[in-house]
Scaffold this motif. Structure first.
Motif, mmCIF file in Angstrom:
data_model
loop_
_atom_site.group_PDB
_atom_site.id
_atom_site.type_symbol
_atom_site.label_atom_id
_atom_site.label_comp_id
_atom_site.label_asym_id
_atom_site.label_seq_id
_atom_site.Cartn_x
_atom_site.Cartn_y
_atom_site.Cartn_z
ATOM 1 N N ASP A 89 0.833 -1.194 0.000
ATOM 2 C CA ASP A 89 0.000 0.000 0.000
ATOM 3 C C ASP A 89 0.873 1.251 0.000
ATOM 4 O OD1 ASP A 89 -2.397 -1.441 0.089
ATOM 5 O OD2 ASP A 89 -2.319 -1.586 2.281
ATOM 6 N N ARG A 90 0.518 2.200 -0.857
ATOM 7 C CA ARG A 90 1.229 3.479 -0.909
ATOM 8 C C ARG A 90 0.223 4.609 -1.098
ATOM 9 N NH1 ARG A 90 6.588 3.216 -0.944
ATOM 10 N NH2 ARG A 90 7.553 1.191 -1.354
ATOM 11 N N VAL A 91 0.534 5.724 -0.520
ATOM 12 C CA VAL A 91 -0.359 6.885 -0.580
ATOM 13 C C VAL A 91 -0.369 7.432 -2.002
ATOM 14 C CG1 VAL A 91 -0.813 9.196 0.301
ATOM 15 C CG2 VAL A 91 0.136 7.438 1.831
ATOM 16 N N SER A 92 -1.545 7.419 -2.614
ATOM 17 C CA SER A 92 -1.672 7.969 -3.965
ATOM 18 C C SER A 92 -2.341 9.336 -3.962
ATOM 19 C CB SER A 92 -2.477 7.014 -4.861
ATOM 20 O OG SER A 92 -3.807 6.890 -4.387
ATOM 21 N N GLU A 93 -3.045 9.650 -2.855
ATOM 22 C CA GLU A 93 -3.728 10.941 -2.748
ATOM 23 C C GLU A 93 -3.874 11.273 -1.272
ATOM 24 O OE1 GLU A 93 -7.926 13.082 -4.179
ATOM 25 O OE2 GLU A 93 -7.424 11.028 -4.815
ATOM 26 N N ILE A 94 -3.833 12.571 -0.953
ATOM 27 C CA ILE A 94 -3.978 13.020 0.435
ATOM 28 C C ILE A 94 -5.073 14.072 0.506
ATOM 29 C CG2 ILE A 94 -2.850 14.115 2.409
ATOM 30 C CD1 ILE A 94 -0.193 13.063 1.371
ATOM 31 N N GLU A 95 -5.993 13.866 1.444
ATOM 32 C CA GLU A 95 -7.079 14.824 1.660
ATOM 33 C C GLU A 95 -7.057 15.258 3.120
ATOM 34 O OE1 GLU A 95 -10.640 12.823 0.609
ATOM 35 O OE2 GLU A 95 -10.225 12.815 -1.553
ATOM 36 N N ILE A 105 0.844 21.124 7.437
ATOM 37 C CA ILE A 105 0.557 19.875 8.141
ATOM 38 C C ILE A 105 1.376 18.724 7.558
ATOM 39 C CG2 ILE A 105 -1.228 18.143 8.611
ATOM 40 C CD1 ILE A 105 -3.243 20.447 8.776
ATOM 41 N N LEU A 106 1.431 18.628 6.241
ATOM 42 C CA LEU A 106 2.155 17.530 5.597
ATOM 43 C C LEU A 106 3.656 17.633 5.856
ATOM 44 C CD1 LEU A 106 0.250 17.279 2.195
ATOM 45 C CD2 LEU A 106 -0.015 15.859 4.237
ATOM 46 N N GLU A 107 4.173 18.837 5.869
ATOM 47 C CA GLU A 107 5.601 19.003 6.148
ATOM 48 C C GLU A 107 5.908 18.613 7.586
ATOM 49 O OE1 GLU A 107 9.133 22.409 5.946
ATOM 50 O OE2 GLU A 107 7.088 22.875 5.300
ATOM 51 N N TYR A 108 5.035 18.989 8.510
ATOM 52 C CA TYR A 108 5.216 18.631 9.917
ATOM 53 C C TYR A 108 5.179 17.111 10.101
ATOM 54 C CZ TYR A 108 4.325 18.290 14.935
ATOM 55 O OH TYR A 108 4.397 17.969 16.272
ATOM 56 N N LEU A 109 4.290 16.472 9.356
ATOM 57 C CA LEU A 109 4.143 15.015 9.469
ATOM 58 C C LEU A 109 5.196 14.257 8.667
ATOM 59 C CD1 LEU A 109 0.259 14.714 9.140
ATOM 60 C CD2 LEU A 109 1.614 14.395 11.222
ATOM 61 N N SER A 110 5.858 14.926 7.751
ATOM 62 C CA SER A 110 6.841 14.272 6.864
ATOM 63 C C SER A 110 6.195 13.128 6.091
ATOM 64 C CB SER A 110 8.042 13.759 7.662
ATOM 65 O OG SER A 110 8.723 14.823 8.287
ATOM 66 N N VAL A 111 5.030 13.389 5.534
ATOM 67 C CA VAL A 111 4.332 12.397 4.732
ATOM 68 C C VAL A 111 4.058 12.990 3.359
ATOM 69 C CG1 VAL A 111 2.032 13.114 5.501
ATOM 70 C CG2 VAL A 111 2.386 10.778 4.690
ATOM 71 N N ALA A 112 4.126 12.132 2.321
ATOM 72 C CA ALA A 112 3.955 12.621 0.951
ATOM 73 C C ALA A 112 3.382 11.525 0.072
ATOM 74 C CB ALA A 112 5.306 13.092 0.397
ATOM 75 N N ILE A 113 2.929 11.918 -1.102
ATOM 76 C CA ILE A 113 2.445 10.959 -2.094
ATOM 77 C C ILE A 113 3.563 9.951 -2.396
ATOM 78 C CG2 ILE A 113 1.598 10.668 -4.454
ATOM 79 C CD1 ILE A 113 -0.358 12.123 -2.664
ATOM 80 N N GLY A 114 3.170 8.677 -2.449
ATOM 81 C CA GLY A 114 4.129 7.619 -2.748
ATOM 82 C C GLY A 114 4.688 6.919 -1.528
#
Length: 321
Positions: free
Chosen positions: A240-246, A258-267
């Motif tokens: 499983d890999r993140v293909s979209e973030i909402e 928020i995404l930078e703080y969490l260090s999470v990204a597509i893929g």
């Protein structure tokens, strides 16, 4: 509550209910049937216990009813007792039920049940075969320890400097941990391979592989009186890999902050532990009243529902004392 799957059973049940109003029903727990059943060989369970289990089954209630077909009762008893014993780890149990009649009576006077239990087999170790990407040790741990429901959300509480994880449902109420899929030392539930296969596939999905296929079997060691649960991974599928973030509910913090703080990204690879880590990371920030992550395994979409604390700066700025 018993749910029937065939329409004919409704008619039988209705007929039984009507007859109860005009005659006395013979049940296994009280009345003539219990008195006319004799058991030998039941070392592990009392007659009372076995009769109670029989009396909970609709097949037995119908066959033992005053208007039931007594010629089928012996076969029903044998089938149900074998099934029950196998579910308690007795894979070689033999049950023989014979109807005994007097010469001058066509109906059975009593039923004689002989049980040869054999040895009881208990759950042994878990063996994982053909794991390549999947962490075999993590899978063994997931299968042999209590676990949270797939629909539960992690919630954190700090007590005396120690952070504890609690699980809650959609309404925020406590979601208790489920018993282990395979509890070492417990009786082996023989004939449960299909159910176990589904549970193993769900466990692998929690580890980040939502499209796996496995074969589950029991390998009995009669010298040790244990059974190993062998899981052969036929197909791990794609991780499983993140293909979209909402992200929903944020106004103070931008999505990018928020995404930078969490260090999470597509893929990024995603699994149950990762979702728990992301939740803990936002909890540590102290900027949100509520926040819940979900991952849609079909669309591979990671979503966050957040309720921010008013009066606080964005997540990438320090909180003034």
């Amino acid at each position: 509550m018993i749910v029937w799957t065939r329409a004919t059973h409704y008619f039988i049940l209705i007929a039984v209910a009507l007859q109860v109003s005009t005659c006395t029903t013979a049940t296994a727990q009280s009345g003539p049937i219990a008195d006319r059943i004799e058991m030998v060989g039941n070392r592990s369970f009392s007659k009372h216990k076995l009769l109670a289990e029989l009396n909970a089954q609709p097949e037995f209630l119908i066959a033992s009813h005053a208007y039931g077909d007594s010629s089928k009762l012996a076969g029903v008893i044998e089938t149900l007792l074998v099934k029950g014993y196998r579910n308690e780890g007795f894979d070689k149990v033999i049950v023989k039920c014979e109807a005994v009649t007097f010469d001058d009576d066509s109906s059975p006077s009593r039923w004689e049940i002989t049980i040869n239990e054999g040895m009881q087999i208990r759950c042994g170790q878990v063996r994982i075969l053909a794991a390549k990407q999947i962490d075999a040790q993590a899978l063994v741990q997931r299968l042999t320890e209590p676990y949270a429901e797939s629909t539960a959300f992690p919630n954190f509480v700090e007590i005396n400097g120690i952070v504890a994880t609690h699980w809650v449902n959609e309404e925020g109420k406590e979601s208790k941990l489920k018993d282990p899929v395979w509890e070492i030392g417990k009786e082996v539930p023989f004939d449960s391979e299909l159910r176990l296969r589904k549970q193993v596939i769900q466990a692998i999905a929690d580890l980040g592989f939502s499209h796996s296929d496995v074969l589950v079997r029991f390998d009995v060691d009669r010298d040790q009186q244990t059974t190993a649960l062998t899981v052969e991974i036929l197909d791990e599928g794609v991780a499983d890999r993140v293909s979209e973030i909402e992200i929903h509910g944020n106004s103070i913090n931008t999505n990018a902050q928020i995404l930078e703080y969490l260090s999470v990204a597509i893929g990024d690879a995603i699994d149950r532990d990762k979702l728990q880590q992301l939740t803990k990371r936002l909890w540590d920030s102290g900027r949100f009243k509520k926040h819940r992550f979900r991952f849609d395994k079909q669309t591979q979409t990671l979503s966050l529902e957040a309720e921010e604390c008013s009066g606080l700066p964005p997540i990438d700025e320090p909180i003034n004392d």
